[in-house]
Design a protein around this motif. Structure first.
Motif, mmCIF file in Angstrom:
data_model
loop_
_atom_site.group_PDB
_atom_site.id
_atom_site.type_symbol
_atom_site.label_atom_id
_atom_site.label_comp_id
_atom_site.label_asym_id
_atom_site.label_seq_id
_atom_site.Cartn_x
_atom_site.Cartn_y
_atom_site.Cartn_z
ATOM 1 N N LEU A 223 48.073 -8.251 10.123
ATOM 2 C CA LEU A 223 49.605 -8.200 10.582
ATOM 3 C C LEU A 223 50.214 -7.639 9.206
ATOM 4 O O LEU A 223 51.596 -7.693 9.346
ATOM 5 C CB LEU A 223 49.654 -9.788 10.640
ATOM 6 N N GLY B 106 44.157 -6.669 16.910
ATOM 7 C CA GLY B 106 43.483 -7.071 17.785
ATOM 8 C C GLY B 106 41.981 -6.661 18.301
ATOM 9 O O GLY B 106 41.227 -6.929 18.895
ATOM 10 N N PHE C 251 47.963 -20.336 13.673
ATOM 11 C CA PHE C 251 49.106 -20.238 12.871
ATOM 12 C C PHE C 251 49.781 -21.839 12.448
ATOM 13 O O PHE C 251 49.187 -22.594 13.260
ATOM 14 C CB PHE C 251 50.091 -19.409 13.740
ATOM 15 N N HIS D 147 56.551 -20.448 27.181
ATOM 16 C CA HIS D 147 56.917 -20.118 28.612
ATOM 17 C C HIS D 147 55.772 -20.117 29.535
ATOM 18 O O HIS D 147 55.490 -20.043 30.540
ATOM 19 C CB HIS D 147 57.601 -18.779 28.981
ATOM 20 N N ALA E 47 44.274 -10.316 27.954
ATOM 21 C CA ALA E 47 44.679 -8.957 27.359
ATOM 22 C C ALA E 47 43.491 -8.258 27.113
ATOM 23 O O ALA E 47 43.543 -6.832 27.134
ATOM 24 C CB ALA E 47 45.654 -9.396 25.895
ATOM 25 N N ARG E 48 42.474 -8.602 26.681
ATOM 26 C CA ARG E 48 41.068 -8.039 26.517
ATOM 27 C C ARG E 48 40.592 -7.846 27.901
ATOM 28 O O ARG E 48 39.216 -7.401 27.832
ATOM 29 C CB ARG E 48 40.264 -8.666 25.496
ATOM 30 N N SER F 188 55.853 -15.189 14.580
ATOM 31 C CA SER F 188 54.366 -15.780 14.786
ATOM 32 C C SER F 188 53.852 -15.397 16.118
ATOM 33 O O SER F 188 52.842 -15.271 16.529
ATOM 34 C CB SER F 188 54.096 -17.108 14.252
ATOM 35 N N TYR F 189 54.971 -15.603 17.053
ATOM 36 C CA TYR F 189 54.576 -15.542 18.496
ATOM 37 C C TYR F 189 54.046 -14.048 18.660
ATOM 38 O O TYR F 189 53.138 -13.741 19.536
ATOM 39 C CB TYR F 189 55.784 -15.566 19.670
ATOM 40 N N GLU G 182 53.322 -12.039 16.177
ATOM 41 C CA GLU G 182 51.889 -11.603 15.624
ATOM 42 C C GLU G 182 50.702 -12.231 16.617
ATOM 43 O O GLU G 182 49.681 -11.791 16.465
ATOM 44 C CB GLU G 182 51.828 -12.499 14.140
ATOM 45 N N ALA G 183 50.837 -13.617 16.834
ATOM 46 C CA ALA G 183 49.829 -14.263 17.828
ATOM 47 C C ALA G 183 49.265 -13.368 19.018
ATOM 48 O O ALA G 183 48.034 -13.183 19.134
ATOM 49 C CB ALA G 183 50.188 -15.671 18.227
ATOM 50 N N GLY G 184 50.452 -12.560 19.551
ATOM 51 C CA GLY G 184 50.096 -11.673 20.590
ATOM 52 C C GLY G 184 49.248 -10.627 20.265
ATOM 53 O O GLY G 184 48.213 -10.552 20.913
ATOM 54 N N TYR G 185 49.520 -9.969 19.038
ATOM 55 C CA TYR G 185 48.869 -8.844 18.550
ATOM 56 C C TYR G 185 47.499 -9.488 18.388
ATOM 57 O O TYR G 185 46.266 -8.691 18.687
ATOM 58 C CB TYR G 185 49.341 -8.224 17.538
ATOM 59 N N ASP G 186 47.432 -10.567 17.689
ATOM 60 C CA ASP G 186 45.932 -11.049 16.899
ATOM 61 C C ASP G 186 45.208 -11.472 18.105
ATOM 62 O O ASP G 186 43.906 -11.045 18.013
ATOM 63 C CB ASP G 186 46.553 -12.334 16.390
ATOM 64 N N LEU G 187 45.634 -11.814 19.514
ATOM 65 C CA LEU G 187 44.981 -12.160 20.495
ATOM 66 C C LEU G 187 44.515 -11.008 21.368
ATOM 67 O O LEU G 187 43.850 -11.104 22.277
ATOM 68 C CB LEU G 187 45.613 -13.158 21.419
ATOM 69 N N GLY G 188 44.932 -9.736 20.839
ATOM 70 C CA GLY G 188 44.187 -8.750 21.750
ATOM 71 C C GLY G 188 45.218 -7.944 22.224
ATOM 72 O O GLY G 188 45.180 -6.929 22.931
ATOM 73 N N GLY G 189 46.556 -8.514 22.134
ATOM 74 C CA GLY G 189 47.618 -7.679 23.044
ATOM 75 C C GLY G 189 47.907 -6.111 22.350
ATOM 76 O O GLY G 189 47.712 -6.282 21.215
ATOM 77 N N SER H 157 51.787 -5.190 26.345
ATOM 78 C CA SER H 157 51.482 -6.413 26.993
ATOM 79 C C SER H 157 52.317 -7.301 25.963
ATOM 80 O O SER H 157 52.810 -8.596 26.620
ATOM 81 C CB SER H 157 50.008 -6.777 26.957
ATOM 82 N N GLU I 181 54.811 -9.852 27.868
ATOM 83 C CA GLU I 181 54.417 -11.181 28.194
ATOM 84 C C GLU I 181 54.976 -12.242 27.350
ATOM 85 O O GLU I 181 55.088 -13.188 27.314
ATOM 86 C CB GLU I 181 52.736 -11.285 28.214
ATOM 87 N N ILE I 182 55.575 -11.592 26.211
ATOM 88 C CA ILE I 182 55.805 -12.494 25.101
ATOM 89 C C ILE I 182 57.556 -12.427 24.852
ATOM 90 O O ILE I 182 58.287 -13.354 25.070
ATOM 91 C CB ILE I 182 55.119 -12.453 23.846
#
Lengths: 339, 289
Positions: free
Chosen positions: A52, A73, A81, A89, A102-103, B182-183, B185-192, B196, B200-201
């Motif tokens: 990041l 990813g 975090f 949501h 996503a994967r 962090s939302y 970052e979390a999105g990218y981190d989870l593979g988005g 996406s 989605e976020i």
């Protein structure tokens, strides 16, 4: 090469580097804590490991593979975090499955893994709730579930317990540790709380000003601090550090005892009753010396106490470099005390 | 007890200007307008109650064509404002650093220090046949005679976007600002990936801001008079222009009032439809942005 290998990692934003030429290795299945005061570069290091943040210099290898320039990813890592970062949501279930969707993991596998992790973190009953309807501890569990559901071998955690109250923090500490052992995860865990680092980690890396001061097993950091910074940071209350011209004497408050016959004289400044023990501050060689005594003790200020400690428990550091010095057999502190 | 009375008194005192404003400037004129709109002129100073004015609107294609055209172009302008405004807002809220952020926000606000009339005349100076754009195009040899860039639909839509951009950016920046990094970052981190994570976020989070921005921009555009008339000229066929014509040129206040109510009905209907489609409520969009 180790499972995780970090070489000469550097990050700077023009000013003094936030992370300065940092190198360390982590073995598979190991729990490494990055510990340090705020601004020491621990979070920046983690962000670079997560992808990041781009390093200014240096390389990151995960499982023999150079991931320095890989997208977050694609690094086969999961992350927890500090703020949990649960998508508000989405329901608990959708949050946990976000990464798998996503994967493009197929639905049957997705559901299998979902029920698996819900079992692990004991959240089955709350599957359809939104994060806003959950307590802090439950949010923390969802964040953990979302991280481990990916089956990524490496999990990065950024102060995951700092938003919880003390009681919950103790519970989650052992929960995270047992989960990590059960799943064989390799964890890099950022914290500013030495108790978390010391109690959970296999090894602790203590960071200061973007550099590693010392990396080793918790007891190594406590018993053999490499520098005066480590000595002053690890342990609570902190180690007494008393400088003279060339050396700094370090002695932990819990290692000082009363010794009426051979002790060094010092005058009481203050007594702080903590319940199980009393923290007493005395004046010694012009410096404040803190030490702990079991039970409730109250001495008037100015009262003379005789103190002593075992030679093996005294630490010496160079005044100029802060580095630990080989055990000194003769030292004027001791001479003075033993006169 | 005393505290209770004083608290109530404070509330009423604070509410009084608002109530007066609503009553005198909104409610009473609208009641009067409504009464006017259902009045038909049968002879000199002779009036009858009836829906004749509304019937005239539906009977004359020019009128309802103008309203439909106004509505469609307003929707178009709103959508384009969103498409342009979203990346700008995202940059201001999420990418720019704090000092840059203030400057960029300031830059969005800057044109509003000048009155809308002057700003629109600015566009006219740029785009008219003897204007700067035309001159530059001739000078570089792109065209060999003056080009008129005013008085067409594209210019009108562009002018409308320009006028209402700030009202899209402000609510968008404030909702995007409230999205914790962090939302993402979390999105990218989870593979988005970027698509996406946005879909989605970021967009679900920004939805209240998007809707409230769209409502404001749509209402302002639909009710705009100056920009379509000045940039579109006589052929702009904007419904507010039609209302003006009825009231001022033709002195047919009855029909003008009916048109006013039709415009109000249309904008209420479209806002309601937009809220329904996006699954938002008026309260949530107003409270969140």
């Amino acid at each position: 090469m180790s499972f995780i290998s970090i070489q000469n990692l550097t990050k700077s934003w023009g000013e003094a580097p936030a992370v300065n030429d940092m190198s360390f290795d982590v073995a598979a299945g190991e729990f490494l804590a990055l510990l340090g005061p705020s601004g020491c570069g621990k979070s920046t290091t983690l962000m670079m490991l997560a992808g990041l943040e781009n390093p200014t210099d240096g390389q990151i290898h995960f499982n023999q593979k150079n991931v320095t320039d890989l997208a977050p990813g694609k690094r086969k890592i999961s992350m927890v975090f500090q703020s949990y970062a649960l998508f508000p949501h989405l329901s608990v279930k959708e949050n946990i499955l976000f990464g798998l969707k996503a994967r493009h993991v197929d639905p049957a596998e997705r559901n299998k893994r979902l029920s698996e992790v819900l079992e692990l973190v004991d959240l089955g009953a709350h599957m359809d709730k939104k994060p806003g309807q959950l307590s802090g501890g439950q949010c923390q569990r969802v964040a953990l579930a979302r991280a481990i559901v990916s089956h990524a071998p490496i999990c990065l955690m950024d102060e995951p317990l700092s938003n919880l109250d003390a009681k919950l923090r103790n519970e989650m500490r052992s929960e995270i540790r047992s989960l990590q052992k059960k799943l064989g995860l390799t964890v890099i865990y950022v914290t500013h709380d030495q108790i978390e680092a010391m109690s959970m980690a296999d090894r602790v890396a203590l960071l200061n000003k973007g550099c590693i001061e010392q990396i080793g097993r918790p007891e190594e950091l406590y018993d053999q601090p490499a520098t005066d910074f480590v000595a002053g940071f690890i342990g609570h209350p902190p180690m007494n550090l008393i400088p003279d011209e060339e050396t700094i004497l370090g002695i932990r408050p819990e290692h000082i005892r009363l010794d009426e016959s051979e002790g060094i004289s010092s005058k009481v400044v203050n007594c702080d009753y903590h319940g199980a023990n009393t923290l007493i501050s005395t004046k010694f060689c012009g410096h404040i010396l803190n030490f702990m005594i079991q039970g409730h003790r109250q001495y008037p200020a100015g009262h003379t106490l005789k103190l002593n400690w075992d030679r093996g428990q005294a630490h010496y550091f160079s005044r100029t470099t802060g580095q630990r010095m080989a055990d000194i057999t003769q030292n004027h502190f001791m001479n003075e005390g033993l006169n | 007890m005393d505290k209770d009375i004083s608290r109530r008194l404070t509330l009423w005192l604070l509410l009084t200007p608002f109530i007066l404003w609503m009553l005198l400037l909104v409610v009473i004129p609208h009641i009067d307008m409504f009464l006017l709109s259902i009045r038909e002129k049968v002879g000199p100073r002779q009036y009858e109650m009836g829906l004749g004015n509304y019937a005239e609107f539906f009977g004359e294609p020019f009128y309802w064509n103008t309203l439909a055209r106004t509505a469609i172009m307003s929707v178009l302008a709103t959508v384009l404002t969103l498409i342009i405004g979203f990346p700008v807002s995202y940059y201001i809220a999420k990418i720019a650093r704090s000092k840059q952020k203030k400057i960029l926000f300031m830059l969005c606000l800057l044109p509003f220090w000048v009155s809308e009339l002057v700003r629109t005349f600015g566009w006219m100076i740029l785009l008219r046949e003897t204007g700067i754009m035309s001159g530059v195009l001739q000078w570089i040899g792109f065209v060999d005679q003056p080009v008129e860039m005013l008085y067409n639909d594209i210019t009108v839509v562009m002018g409308l976007i320009y006028t209402s951009m700030l009202f899209m950016i402000v609510p968008l920046v404030s909702t995007l600002d409230s999205l914790d990094d962090s939302y993402i970052e979390a999105g990218y981190d989870l593979g988005g990936n970027m698509v996406s994570v946005m879909r989605e976020i970021v967009i679900p989070h920004a939805m209240p801001g998007i809707i409230s921005g769209c409502i404001v921009v749509f209402m302002l555009t639909l009710g705009n008079y100056l920009t379509p008339i000045l940039l579109g000229g006589k052929s702009s066929m904007w419904f507010t222009g039609q209302i003006y014509t009825q009231f001022i040129t033709r002195f047919n206040w009855e029909l003008g009032a009916a048109f006013g109510f039709l415009l109000l009905a249309l904008s209420s209907l479209m806002v309601w439809g937009g809220l329904r489609l996006s699954g938002q409520t008026l309260a949530s969009t107003v409270a969140k942005s």
